[in-house]
Every structure is written in structure tokens, then in C-alpha cells.
Write an enzyme that holds these catalytic residues in place. Structure first.
Site, PDB file in Angstrom:
ATOM      1  N   ASP A 145       0.810  -1.228   0.000  1.00  0.00           N
ATOM      2  CA  ASP A 145       0.000   0.000   0.000  1.00  0.00           C
ATOM      3  C   ASP A 145       0.842   1.277   0.000  1.00  0.00           C
ATOM      4  O   ASP A 145       0.302   2.369   0.212  1.00  0.00           O
ATOM      5  CB  ASP A 145      -0.909   0.004   1.242  1.00  0.00           C
ATOM      6  CG  ASP A 145      -2.090  -0.947   1.099  1.00  0.00           C
ATOM      7  OD1 ASP A 145      -2.906  -0.732   0.193  1.00  0.00           O
ATOM      8  OD2 ASP A 145      -2.174  -1.909   1.887  1.00  0.00           O
TER       9      ASP A 145
ATOM     10  N   GLU B 142      -0.837   9.450   1.245  1.00  0.00           N
ATOM     11  CA  GLU B 142      -1.664  10.343   2.067  1.00  0.00           C
ATOM     12  C   GLU B 142      -1.819   9.836   3.501  1.00  0.00           C
ATOM     13  O   GLU B 142      -1.945  10.626   4.439  1.00  0.00           O
ATOM     14  CB  GLU B 142      -3.058  10.452   1.432  1.00  0.00           C
ATOM     15  CG  GLU B 142      -4.061  11.187   2.305  1.00  0.00           C
ATOM     16  CD  GLU B 142      -5.433  11.272   1.678  1.00  0.00           C
ATOM     17  OE1 GLU B 142      -6.027  10.233   1.382  1.00  0.00           O
ATOM     18  OE2 GLU B 142      -5.893  12.391   1.485  1.00  0.00           O
ATOM     19  N   ASP B 143      -1.809   8.504   3.656  1.00  0.00           N
ATOM     20  CA  ASP B 143      -2.086   7.959   4.988  1.00  0.00           C
ATOM     21  C   ASP B 143      -0.928   8.120   5.958  1.00  0.00           C
ATOM     22  O   ASP B 143      -1.103   7.955   7.159  1.00  0.00           O
ATOM     23  CB  ASP B 143      -2.467   6.475   4.867  1.00  0.00           C
ATOM     24  CG  ASP B 143      -3.797   6.329   4.171  1.00  0.00           C
ATOM     25  OD1 ASP B 143      -4.716   7.096   4.505  1.00  0.00           O
ATOM     26  OD2 ASP B 143      -3.906   5.477   3.275  1.00  0.00           O
TER      27      ASP B 143
ATOM     28  N   ARG C 276       1.174  -1.325   7.342  1.00  0.00           N
ATOM     29  CA  ARG C 276       1.497  -0.042   6.710  1.00  0.00           C
ATOM     30  C   ARG C 276       2.438   0.817   7.562  1.00  0.00           C
ATOM     31  O   ARG C 276       2.793   1.919   7.165  1.00  0.00           O
ATOM     32  CB  ARG C 276       0.200   0.711   6.390  1.00  0.00           C
ATOM     33  CG  ARG C 276      -0.727  -0.079   5.462  1.00  0.00           C
ATOM     34  CD  ARG C 276      -1.708   0.803   4.749  1.00  0.00           C
ATOM     35  NE  ARG C 276      -1.024   1.847   4.007  1.00  0.00           N
ATOM     36  CZ  ARG C 276      -1.629   2.881   3.424  1.00  0.00           C
ATOM     37  NH1 ARG C 276      -2.946   2.966   3.493  1.00  0.00           N
ATOM     38  NH2 ARG C 276      -0.943   3.791   2.783  1.00  0.00           N
TER      39      ARG C 276
ATOM     40  N   ARG D  15      -9.090   2.374  11.336  1.00  0.00           N
ATOM     41  CA  ARG D  15      -7.691   2.785  11.253  1.00  0.00           C
ATOM     42  C   ARG D  15      -7.331   3.901  12.254  1.00  0.00           C
ATOM     43  O   ARG D  15      -6.159   4.109  12.540  1.00  0.00           O
ATOM     44  CB  ARG D  15      -7.389   3.287   9.841  1.00  0.00           C
ATOM     45  CG  ARG D  15      -7.609   2.270   8.744  1.00  0.00           C
ATOM     46  CD  ARG D  15      -6.540   1.197   8.765  1.00  0.00           C
ATOM     47  NE  ARG D  15      -6.790   0.199   7.744  1.00  0.00           N
ATOM     48  CZ  ARG D  15      -6.380   0.307   6.482  1.00  0.00           C
ATOM     49  NH1 ARG D  15      -5.703   1.371   6.101  1.00  0.00           N
ATOM     50  NH2 ARG D  15      -6.625  -0.649   5.620  1.00  0.00           N
TER      51      ARG D  15
ATOM     52  N   HIS E 135     -12.029   5.121   4.756  1.00  0.00           N
ATOM     53  CA  HIS E 135     -11.543   6.351   5.396  1.00  0.00           C
ATOM     54  C   HIS E 135     -12.618   7.436   5.344  1.00  0.00           C
ATOM     55  O   HIS E 135     -13.488   7.415   4.464  1.00  0.00           O
ATOM     56  CB  HIS E 135     -10.300   6.881   4.659  1.00  0.00           C
ATOM     57  CG  HIS E 135      -9.056   6.096   4.917  1.00  0.00           C
ATOM     58  ND1 HIS E 135      -8.262   5.604   3.899  1.00  0.00           N
ATOM     59  CD2 HIS E 135      -8.456   5.728   6.072  1.00  0.00           C
ATOM     60  CE1 HIS E 135      -7.226   4.964   4.422  1.00  0.00           C
ATOM     61  NE2 HIS E 135      -7.309   5.017   5.736  1.00  0.00           N
TER      62      HIS E 135
ATOM     63  N   CYS F 278      -5.534   9.746  -2.145  1.00  0.00           N
ATOM     64  CA  CYS F 278      -4.644   8.795  -1.452  1.00  0.00           C
ATOM     65  C   CYS F 278      -3.211   8.808  -1.979  1.00  0.00           C
ATOM     66  O   CYS F 278      -2.274   8.487  -1.253  1.00  0.00           O
ATOM     67  CB  CYS F 278      -5.172   7.376  -1.601  1.00  0.00           C
ATOM     68  SG  CYS F 278      -6.851   7.164  -1.050  1.00  0.00           S
TER      69      CYS F 278
HETATM   70  N1  GLY Z   1      -5.558  -0.514   0.445  1.00  0.00           N
HETATM   71  C1  GLY Z   1      -5.563   0.737   1.099  1.00  0.00           C
HETATM   72  C2  GLY Z   1      -5.591   0.569   2.558  1.00  0.00           C
HETATM   73  O1  GLY Z   1      -6.244  -0.358   3.034  1.00  0.00           O
HETATM   74  O2  GLY Z   1      -4.987   1.291   3.303  1.00  0.00           O
END
Ligand code: GLY
Length: 255
Positions: free
Chosen positions: A63, A68-69, A88, A133, A163, A248
Site C-alpha cells: 500500500d 496520504e495515509d 502499513r 484505522r 476512510h 490517497c
Molecule cells: N488498500 C488501502 C488501505 O487499506 O490502506
């Protein structure tokens, strides 16, 4: 010196097909097509005046393209997140390395969890979606970091998508899916609901006077254009199979 608009991006991992999926069924992802869509996205950002800065490649992070995350970039500081998905967490250091050149960098610490995709900024308010998340500890840490800089942080509930920014984005108007989130939570802003047949169309990116969105959502594009807004599109359906939207794949800010 005039400000430069930076867009941090990262190349697509050859392992993208092993990405996290929460609300979407797994379907085969064509790596070459995903790479082509990502290149076209970067080109669209450049045409809209962004200077692309590539974060270090992370081929083993399925990922990793969804930069962005990993951070929340404000005018004053950058907050490096602690992503909610354990798979991640390796993505953040390389983003911090890049952002250090532009902003003082702060880190969300264990046990807090927050994904940048859950944080929607409207003026001086950061709306933080409580999700699988992003938890209350992560939101509280974010609040402590940004309050001294004059931002409010408002936790908002949503449902049915990964999100908060899968449910709604702010592009001069609030573009939102009413099945996922209530517009009234975002205060007194003009709101446009996505086309009923395009539930995932609430994710769009505003750069200058242009709204960049996926070509997957023609009905919602027409709704925005009928309101006098200028829309450009990119093909993004191969990346959408990995549960992503156009926000993203970049971190955009002025430097
Ligand atoms: N596939 C994007 C996420 O789950 O963060």
C-alpha cells in the site's frame, strides 16, 4: 520567493495486489495498468502546477503508493501518522525524511493510530474520522499537536467505507456520500451529494481552481460541473481496486 506547490508521491509496489482491503472484495490488479494510471495521475498533478517529489521506493509495501495515509501536512507542521494497519507502519519513515525538508515534523506515538485518509481539513478545522484505522488516542495526539497552531480537531463518525475521505472531501464544496457520512457534521458548508449510482465518488482533490477526480464517476462529475465547478479527470480504476481514491496517492502542500 513565490510558493511552490509540492506533491509527494511514491511509485506503485509490484506487490500492490496484496494490499489491505476492508470494504472491498479482492479482484486481480494489473500492475502495469496500475503503474500507467499512477504516471497519468502524476502528470495531471504536474499540469495543475505541482512539483512532484518522489518518496523513497518501498517495493515490499503493497500500500506504499497511498502516501496520504502516512502524514497530515499543515502550513506550520507535518504530523507523521501511526497507520492503523500494522502492515502499513513501515511507510512512515521515508515520508518523514522528505517532509523534514519542508516542515517541523511531529510523530503520533504508540498506542495511538491514525491514517491521513481519515483527516479532512476545512479552513482551520481538522475533521478526524473514527474508523478501523483511526482511534481516539490518535485523534487526541493530533489535537495536542495542532491546537497550538490554531486548529480545531473534531472527531466525526462515518460508516460503510475505509476512510473519512472515502466518504467526503472538501473541494470548495463538501462532496459527500450521504450513506457514509452526514454533511451537517462539517458545519455550515455548501454540500454536493455524489450521484446515487457512484457511492465511492466522494473522493476528489482540489488544486487551484480545478477539481481532480477519477473518470470512474461521470455522473458526479456532471453534478459538480452543473454547479459551475471546473473538473479534470484521470483514469484510476486499477488503483481503485486497492480501495483508494485520488487523494490517497499524494501529499500536496506549499513550500
Ligand atoms: N488498500 C488501502 C488501505 O487499506 O490502506
Amino acid at each position: 520567493m513565490p510558493a511552490v506547490r509540492i506533491a509527494i508521491t511514491r511509485s506503485v509496489s509490484p506487490h500492490i495486489a496484496e494490499c489491505e482491503l476492508t470494504f472491498r472484495d479482492r479482484t486481480p490488479i494489473d500492475y502495469a495498468r496500475a503503474v500507467a494510471h499512477h504516471r497519468a495521475y502524476e502528470q495531471a498533478l504536474e499540469e495543475l502546477g505541482c512539483t512532484i517529489v518522489h518518496a523513497g521506493e518501498l517495493p515490499q509495501a503493497p500500500d506504499g503508493v497511498f502516501v496520504e495515509d502516512a502524514a497530515i501536512v499543515l502550513d506550520e507542521i507535518a504530523v507523521i501518522t501511526r497507520p492503523g494497519a500494522e502492515s502499513r507502519r513501515s511507510e512512515t519513515n521515508s515520508i518523514a525524511q522528505v517532509l523534514r525538508q519542508y516542515r517541523p515534523v511531529h510523530f503520533i506515538r504508540e498506542p495511538g493510530r491514525i491514517d491521513g485518509g481519515d483527516v479532512l481539513r476545512i479552513d482551520r478545522t481538522l475533521y478526524a474520522g473514527r474508523s478501523q484505522r483511526t482511534d481516539d488516542d490518535g485523534i487526541a495526539q493530533l489535537r495536542a499537536m495542532v491546537t497550538p497552531h490554531g486548529y480545531d480537531v473534531v472527531a466525526v463518525p462515518f460508516r460503510g467505507c475505509l476512510h473519512l475521505k472515502s466518504a467526503a472531501t472538501y473541494v470548495g464544496v463538501l462532496l459527500f456520500n450521504p450513506s457514509f457520512v452526514e454533511a451537517r457534521l462539517f458545519g455550515d458548508v455548501e454540500a454536493v451529494a455524489v450521484s446515487a449510482s457512484e457511492p465511492d465518488a466522494g473522493n476528489a482533490l482540489r488544486i487551484g481552481e480545478t477539481i481532480l477526480m477519477s473518470s470512474s464517476w461521470p455522473g458526479t462529475r456532471r453534478l459538480l460541473e452543473s454547479g459551475g465547478l471546473h473538473v479534470a479527470t484521470v483514469d484510476a480504476d486499477e488503483l481503485e481496486k486497492a480501495e483508494s481514491g485520488v487523494t490517497c496517492c499524494s501529499l500536496i502542500f506549499e513550500a
